[in-house]
Design a protein around this motif. Sequence first.
Motif, PDB file in Angstrom:
ATOM      1  N   ASP A   1      39.725 -16.263  18.249  1.00  0.00           N
ATOM      2  CA  ASP A   1      39.017 -16.516  16.708  1.00  0.00           C
ATOM      3  C   ASP A   1      38.008 -15.486  16.628  1.00  0.00           C
ATOM      4  OD1 ASP A   1      40.146 -19.232  16.593  1.00  0.00           O
ATOM      5  OD2 ASP A   1      38.310 -20.126  17.303  1.00  0.00           O
ATOM      6  N   ARG A   2      37.271 -14.915  17.691  1.00  0.00           N
ATOM      7  CA  ARG A   2      36.314 -13.997  17.470  1.00  0.00           C
ATOM      8  C   ARG A   2      35.973 -13.171  18.816  1.00  0.00           C
ATOM      9  NH1 ARG A   2      31.984 -13.461  13.723  1.00  0.00           N
ATOM     10  NH2 ARG A   2      32.739 -15.322  12.665  1.00  0.00           N
TER      11      ARG A   2
ATOM     12  N   ALA B   1      38.474 -12.064  14.241  1.00  0.00           N
ATOM     13  CA  ALA B   1      37.432 -11.328  13.464  1.00  0.00           C
ATOM     14  C   ALA B   1      36.745 -10.648  14.750  1.00  0.00           C
ATOM     15  CB  ALA B   1      36.456 -12.556  13.116  1.00  0.00           C
TER      16      ALA B   1
END
Length: 409
Positions: free
Chosen positions: A7-8, A58
């Motif tokens: 996700d990040r 991200a």
Amino acid sequence: MSEPRWDRLLLNATLATFVGDTPCGLVERGAIALHHGRIAWVGRMDELPDAPGTLAAAVESLDGALVTPGLIDCHTHLVFGGDRAQEFDLRLNGASYEEIARAGGGIVSTVNATRAASEEQLFAQSLPRAQALLADGVSTLEIKSGYGLELDSERRMLRVARRIGRELGISVRTSFLGLHALPPEYTDRRDDYVALACDELLPALAAEGLLDAVDAFCENIGFTRGETHRVFERAQQLGLPVKLHAEQLSDQDGAALVAEFGGLSADHLEYLSEPGIKAMAAAGTVAVLLPGAFYALRETKLPPIALLREHGVAIAIATDCNPGTSPLLSLRMAAGMACTLFRLTPEEALRGVTVNAARALGLHDRGTLAAGQRADLAVWKVKRPAELCYWIGGSLVREVYVGGESVTV
Ligand code: NIG
Ligand code: FE
């Protein structure tokens, strides 16, 4: 193009992982990946398995900013009504904490104010205290009952504690502190109150799912060792872990008692003796030091730090946030005080508000930066761990992630 796997991804971070033997488990030019609320990868940037842009949805560069596990405040009483600024004044004019308590002030005055507050009022008064801790990097918080001392008010405190966790998106662990002070209506009927706390309040609140642990104030002005034993036995029957306010003002041999029950922690400990330390070491009970209370009470007797080190007892640091002995709203400040007042090293103090604080709450899924741990992180405006203890006050938090989500601070 394939889906990014994380996700990040945070890049160019200085990671204080508290894993391994290097100071603070420091990783310079590090990267940390978050996925589905967990830490998915931690290491040096140059060891990432692929180009950053392809790895995560991200990607953010932190320009060398320090990242630590989200801080853990493992001992607070932050849900309460009123305040005790007037008592502060009395103490500055020479009255002792014990004298004020024996004269019917102290904890009992907060009990009166807490009983008088509605659930909404209690929530409105207490929430800003939790917000202040969060703004200083705290993502897990313990909150005790103990200013209600009858069923409805204890329940109200615990419900407010849980609601604060939901409202702020942080983890709140609750402890039953029914044996905190003798409520005024039980003067001269101690046994009846202890029976009420052990046989009615504790089982009822546990049955409502409002409790994670059981605490007591074992002290001359609190409850005896025998009374504490009784509440611990009941906790054990209910499958709840125990912890104790021990040896704060005198040596009651409380640390050995909580260790005998395999307790999570013994807290305060200024008057702790070597046999108590040995019992804690053998049981794996964490020593929670509370420099805010030491400071506010102008205590001069230091907890036995050298002996705790010698016997390998894990040390945690907490705010003890409460209206009487420690109106302290910064865990980072508590860590700094542990260095200046108790002579802990900054690394010891920081382990005390991360990995060892997690242990004091019986939590194994947080407190370090390692793959598989909850993605609870604090990103700081400074680059070196010691600065977190060195700066007094100010706002050093850049971002807090709880379960992989950025929370507003
Ligand atoms: O941790 N010592 C007992 N309990 C708190 C103080 C509570 C109060 O004074 O309101 C403590 O110091
Ligand atoms: Fe306390």
